[in-house]
Every structure is written in C-alpha cells, then in structure tokens.
Design a protein around this motif. Structure first.
Motif, PDB file in Angstrom:
ATOM      1  N   MET A   1      72.606  -3.188  18.635  1.00  7.91           N
ATOM      2  CA  MET A   1      71.636  -3.526  19.666  1.00  7.91           C
ATOM      3  C   MET A   1      70.491  -2.529  19.617  1.00  7.91           C
ATOM      4  N   GLY A   2      69.262  -3.028  19.666  1.00  8.44           N
ATOM      5  CA  GLY A   2      68.096  -2.166  19.665  1.00  8.44           C
ATOM      6  C   GLY A   2      67.614  -1.889  21.072  1.00  8.44           C
ATOM      7  N   SER A   3      66.728  -0.909  21.206  1.00  5.49           N
ATOM      8  CA  SER A   3      66.168  -0.539  22.502  1.00  5.49           C
ATOM      9  C   SER A   3      64.679  -0.327  22.361  1.00  5.49           C
ATOM     10  N   LEU A   4      63.933  -0.642  23.421  1.00  2.00           N
ATOM     11  CA  LEU A   4      62.517  -0.321  23.466  1.00  2.00           C
ATOM     12  C   LEU A   4      62.171   0.113  24.874  1.00  2.00           C
ATOM     13  N   VAL A   5      61.135   0.940  24.974  1.00  3.01           N
ATOM     14  CA  VAL A   5      60.746   1.528  26.248  1.00  3.01           C
ATOM     15  C   VAL A   5      59.440   0.916  26.699  1.00  3.01           C
ATOM     16  N   LEU A   6      59.368   0.576  27.968  1.00  2.00           N
ATOM     17  CA  LEU A   6      58.129   0.035  28.509  1.00  2.00           C
ATOM     18  C   LEU A   6      57.024   1.074  28.404  1.00  2.00           C
ATOM     19  N   PRO A   7      55.816   0.665  28.012  1.00  4.38           N
ATOM     20  CA  PRO A   7      54.720   1.628  27.868  1.00  4.38           C
ATOM     21  C   PRO A   7      54.309   2.200  29.206  1.00  4.38           C
ATOM     22  N   GLU A   8      53.739   3.420  29.151  1.00  2.00           N
ATOM     23  CA  GLU A   8      53.289   4.060  30.382  1.00  2.00           C
ATOM     24  C   GLU A   8      52.099   3.322  30.986  1.00  2.00           C
ATOM     25  N   LYS A   9      51.208   2.843  30.124  1.00  5.62           N
ATOM     26  CA  LYS A   9      50.016   2.164  30.601  1.00  5.62           C
ATOM     27  C   LYS A   9      50.062   0.696  30.204  1.00  5.62           C
ATOM     28  N   LYS A  10      49.299  -0.074  30.907  1.00 10.46           N
ATOM     29  CA  LYS A  10      49.262  -1.504  30.628  1.00 10.46           C
ATOM     30  C   LYS A  10      48.376  -1.751  29.415  1.00 10.46           C
ATOM     31  N   ASP A  11      48.980  -1.758  28.259  1.00 11.10           N
ATOM     32  CA  ASP A  11      48.247  -1.959  27.014  1.00 11.10           C
ATOM     33  C   ASP A  11      49.106  -2.812  26.105  1.00 11.10           C
ATOM     34  N   THR A  12      49.073  -4.124  26.346  1.00  8.06           N
ATOM     35  CA  THR A  12      49.906  -5.021  25.569  1.00  8.06           C
ATOM     36  C   THR A  12      49.262  -5.381  24.246  1.00  8.06           C
ATOM     37  N   LEU A  13      48.117  -4.769  23.917  1.00  8.16           N
ATOM     38  CA  LEU A  13      47.561  -4.955  22.584  1.00  8.16           C
ATOM     39  C   LEU A  13      48.346  -4.147  21.559  1.00  8.16           C
ATOM     40  N   GLU A  14      49.075  -3.149  22.020  1.00  3.31           N
ATOM     41  CA  GLU A  14      49.902  -2.324  21.147  1.00  3.31           C
ATOM     42  C   GLU A  14      51.366  -2.698  21.346  1.00  3.31           C
ATOM     43  N   GLU A 118      70.299  -8.697  19.841  1.00  2.00           N
ATOM     44  CA  GLU A 118      70.269  -8.269  21.236  1.00  2.00           C
ATOM     45  C   GLU A 118      69.489  -6.961  21.351  1.00  2.00           C
ATOM     46  N   ILE A 119      68.552  -6.918  22.281  1.00  5.45           N
ATOM     47  CA  ILE A 119      67.775  -5.703  22.519  1.00  5.45           C
ATOM     48  C   ILE A 119      67.847  -5.347  23.998  1.00  5.45           C
ATOM     49  N   GLU A 120      67.571  -4.102  24.285  1.00  4.68           N
ATOM     50  CA  GLU A 120      67.569  -3.623  25.663  1.00  4.68           C
ATOM     51  C   GLU A 120      66.217  -3.010  25.981  1.00  4.68           C
ATOM     52  N   VAL A 121      65.613  -3.458  27.059  1.00  3.79           N
ATOM     53  CA  VAL A 121      64.338  -2.919  27.517  1.00  3.79           C
ATOM     54  C   VAL A 121      64.629  -1.845  28.559  1.00  3.79           C
ATOM     55  N   LEU A 122      64.081  -0.660  28.325  1.00  2.00           N
ATOM     56  CA  LEU A 122      64.338   0.476  29.196  1.00  2.00           C
ATOM     57  C   LEU A 122      63.072   0.879  29.925  1.00  2.00           C
ATOM     58  N   ALA A 123      63.209   1.170  31.192  1.00  2.00           N
ATOM     59  CA  ALA A 123      62.108   1.801  31.909  1.00  2.00           C
ATOM     60  C   ALA A 123      62.067   3.268  31.499  1.00  2.00           C
ATOM     61  N   ARG A 124      60.899   3.858  31.572  1.00  2.00           N
ATOM     62  CA  ARG A 124      60.784   5.254  31.156  1.00  2.00           C
ATOM     63  C   ARG A 124      61.669   6.132  32.033  1.00  2.00           C
ATOM     64  N   ARG A 125      62.520   6.921  31.377  1.00  2.00           N
ATOM     65  CA  ARG A 125      63.442   7.795  32.090  1.00  2.00           C
ATOM     66  C   ARG A 125      62.764   9.130  32.382  1.00  2.00           C
ATOM     67  N   MET A 126      62.980   9.624  33.585  1.00  2.00           N
ATOM     68  CA  MET A 126      62.359  10.881  33.982  1.00  2.00           C
ATOM     69  C   MET A 126      63.217  12.085  33.617  1.00  2.00           C
ATOM     70  N   THR A 127      64.527  11.863  33.407  1.00  2.00           N
ATOM     71  CA  THR A 127      65.395  12.996  33.068  1.00  2.00           C
ATOM     72  C   THR A 127      64.942  13.708  31.798  1.00  2.00           C
ATOM     73  N   PRO A 128      64.650  12.992  30.690  1.00  2.00           N
ATOM     74  CA  PRO A 128      64.158  13.702  29.500  1.00  2.00           C
ATOM     75  C   PRO A 128      62.872  14.482  29.748  1.00  2.00           C
ATOM     76  N   LEU A 305      63.389   8.096  20.978  1.00  2.00           N
ATOM     77  CA  LEU A 305      64.647   7.635  20.396  1.00  2.00           C
ATOM     78  C   LEU A 305      65.729   7.775  21.457  1.00  2.00           C
ATOM     79  N   TYR A 306      66.240   6.662  21.914  1.00  2.00           N
ATOM     80  CA  TYR A 306      67.192   6.672  23.016  1.00  2.00           C
ATOM     81  C   TYR A 306      68.601   6.407  22.503  1.00  2.00           C
ATOM     82  N   TYR A 307      69.579   7.016  23.167  1.00  2.00           N
ATOM     83  CA  TYR A 307      70.973   6.939  22.749  1.00  2.00           C
ATOM     84  C   TYR A 307      71.817   6.356  23.876  1.00  2.00           C
ATOM     85  N   ASP A 308      72.869   5.638  23.481  1.00  2.00           N
ATOM     86  CA  ASP A 308      73.814   5.138  24.469  1.00  2.00           C
ATOM     87  C   ASP A 308      74.627   6.296  25.037  1.00  2.00           C
ATOM     88  N   PHE A 309      75.082   6.101  26.263  1.00  2.00           N
ATOM     89  CA  PHE A 309      75.821   7.165  26.948  1.00  2.00           C
ATOM     90  C   PHE A 309      77.092   7.534  26.202  1.00  2.00           C
TER      91      PHE A 309
END
Length: 342
Positions: A1-14, A118-128, A305-309
């Motif tokens: 399963m892959g993961s991707l992080v939502l961008p900080e800014k609204k820039d769906t051209l990238e 299957e992919i997982e969309v992640l909101a930006r985590r503040m812990t890192p 690069l995000y890792y599973d728990f």
C-alpha cells in the motif's frame, strides 16, 4: 500500500504523489496502449472527487476528468508507466482509496487489463515537525555545550585524546564501512527489513566499541568526541553531509551522553556489577530507541517518507532497543579489561 500527503497549499497543478504499473507486451508486434488512472472508494468501487488536476489559470477553475497516458510498447518487452496523483486541499479527505489502472488499446473502449493499488491519503502530521525542531535544538545544544565545556575538553590528556581518536576511527572501520557495503546487499534482498542484518554493525558492534571507550575513559565529552569523529569520517568519505546527518549527530550526542551520565559511568566512580551493567544496557537501549524514533520523524518531515506504526515499532524494539541492550554488556566487559592494562 502506498501513501501520499496532502499538500500544505492549494496547488493542484503539482502532483501530490505518483503511482506506477509495469506493462508487459507478449505479442510479436508493437502495441499502442492507453493507460488511465481513476481513484475509487475501496468499499463501493465508485469514483471519488478531489483527485482531478485543475487546469492552469484562465480556464475558470475547470479540472481534467481522469488521468491518462498513451504509451507504445515494443514487441516482447515491458515498460513501467508512471502516472501522477493529484490531491485537492479541502476536497480530498484523508483515508484509504483504490487507485485503478485500466489498459485499453488506443482508440477503443475495450479494457485489456486492470490493476488496483490501495493507497492512503495522509493529512500533514505535526509530530514530525515538533520532533525535527527538537532535533535542531539538540544539535544547537551540542555546539553550545561543547563550547561551554571547551576548557574541560582541552584538559583531556594527550593519551586519552589518542585513544578517543583510535576508537572513533575503529568505529568507522568496523561499523560505517562494512555496514554501508552490507546494507546495499541486504537492502536488495530484504528490502525494508535489512536492519535485521545491518543492525549487527550499526547497533551491536557500534555500542560495544562506544561503551568500551566510555568505561575506559569515564568522563563527559568522551562519547561526543568519538561520535562526532566517526560522523565526520563517514560524511567526508561517503559524501553524506546533509541536514539529516547533522540533526542525527546532535541527537545522538545528547542521548548518548545523557544515558551514560544517568547510569553513573561518567558521573561518578561506580562498580560495574551485574545489576549496574543491566541498568546501563536498558538505559542505552532506551536512548538508542529514542534516537531511532527521532530519525524516523526527521525523515518524515524532510523527505515526506512515512512509515506504518507496526514497522516503526518493530524497528525501535529490535534494532533500537534489543540489539543495543545485548551489545552494552560486552562493551562494559571489554572496557573493564582494557582499563586493567591502560
């Protein structure tokens, strides 16, 4: 399963990420294929919104419907096709989705093959973010601490400085050099579980030598000098200077010095009996687990690069704690024997 992080800014051209599929053409002639990518709900298998790329400014906020790429594959060959995945902030919700690849003959609607990923969309985590800031603070603290203790460091005997340099070079020769070579082979065979093999060098051999040095010369700053020397040799020879390496050195110095100080080795003269050795092993194991945890979070912040728990827990338990706790008693014994003839 892959993961991707939502961008900080609204820039769906990238693109927010990429997905790839391997296509093999077993026919005797070249084939033109249209590869399409569609994001679906994994339960209902229906299309979901928020993954369409917006057109450039001037098109009224319209978006492209679907992601596709034509590709021509030669006979009796294969090709990897990479398609972008877009995520629109405020529309794309964190969660799990199904990336569906459909293969069609170019110009037809007949589906030749289909593959779901299957992919997982992640909101930006503040812990890192917070941990990376803390790692930066540790690196800054290391510099200030060494400057503050510069007089004590300069008072170290020449014999001790030579010994520290010898151990630092030995750690490089016995840990960094073979560890880098073995990692390339182990990573190719075991993939993300290569730490089960490379941990022998990066954890067991490393802590045997480092603990032996601190037992041999039990004073604050000794571990720091050896760690910094080894890091400099590794980065200079292998070209590894990066923000990651600098932050890692700072955290390693702080945690290692704190562990040996808490154990009493560098704080006062204590007898290294069985209970004391066990305490040193557990403390150093916990310290190394913290170092590994910080490294994971710095990687997640700097390189996305995000890792599973479960993987992080497995790494911290085995490579971070267990290998270190097993190595420390051998290092203590080695240091005691060297001290008898030092």
């Amino acid at each position: 399963m892959g993961s991707l992080v939502l961008p900080e800014k609204k820039d769906t051209l990238e693109p927010a990420g990429y997905a790839a599929v391997e296509i093999e053409n077993s026919a005797r002639y070249d084939t033109s294929i249209l590869v399409t990518l569609e994001m679906l709900d994994p339960k209902t298998k229906t299309p979901v919104g928020g993954f369409e790329p917006l057109l450039p400014p001037g098109h009224g906020g319209l978006s492209l419907k679907g992601i596709y790429r034509p590709v021509r594959i030669r006979a009796k060959s294969s090709s990897k096709v990479v398609l972008p995945i877009y995520a629109e902030e405020g529309v794309t919700l964190p969660g799990r989705y199904l990336a569906r690849f459909d293969l069609r003959y170019f110009g037809t609607d007949t589906v030749l093959a289909r593959k779901d990923i299957e992919i997982e969309v992640l909101a930006r985590r503040m812990t890192p973010v917070f941990i990376t800031i803390s790692a930066f603070g540790c690196s800054l603290f290391t510099l200030l601490w060494m400057y503050w203790k510069r007089k004590n460091i300069l008072k170290i005997k020449t014999k001790d400085l030579i010994t520290i340099a010898l151990f630092g070079a030995s750690i490089f020769a016995a840990v960094s050099l073979p560890g880098t070579i073995v990692w390339r082979v182990a990573h190719g065979v075991l993939g993300p579980f290569s730490f089960l093999v490379t941990g022998f060098f990066y954890e067991i051999v490393y802590y045997i030598l480092l603990t032996a040095l601190v037992v041999l010369i039990p004073r604050p700053g000794v571990a720091s000098l050896a760690i910094i020397l080894r890091a400099l040799m590794t980065d200079i020879i292998f070209g590894g200077f990066s923000p990651m390496s600098i932050l890692n050195v700072g955290v390693t110095v702080v945690m290692s010095e704190a562990a040996f100080y808490i154990c009493g080795i560098t704080r006062s003269k204590t007898s290294l009996n069985g209970k004391r050795i066990a305490f040193v092993a557990v403390t150093c194991g916990l310290a190394d687990a913290v170092i590994s945890f910080v490294s994971f979070n710095v990687i997640m912040f700097l390189y996305r690069l995000y890792y599973d728990f479960w993987y992080m827990a497995m790494y911290l338990l085995i490579s971070g704690f267990l290998y270190t706790a097993l190595a420390v008693p051998f290092g203590v014994r080695l240091g005691v024997r060297l001290k008898a003839v030092y």
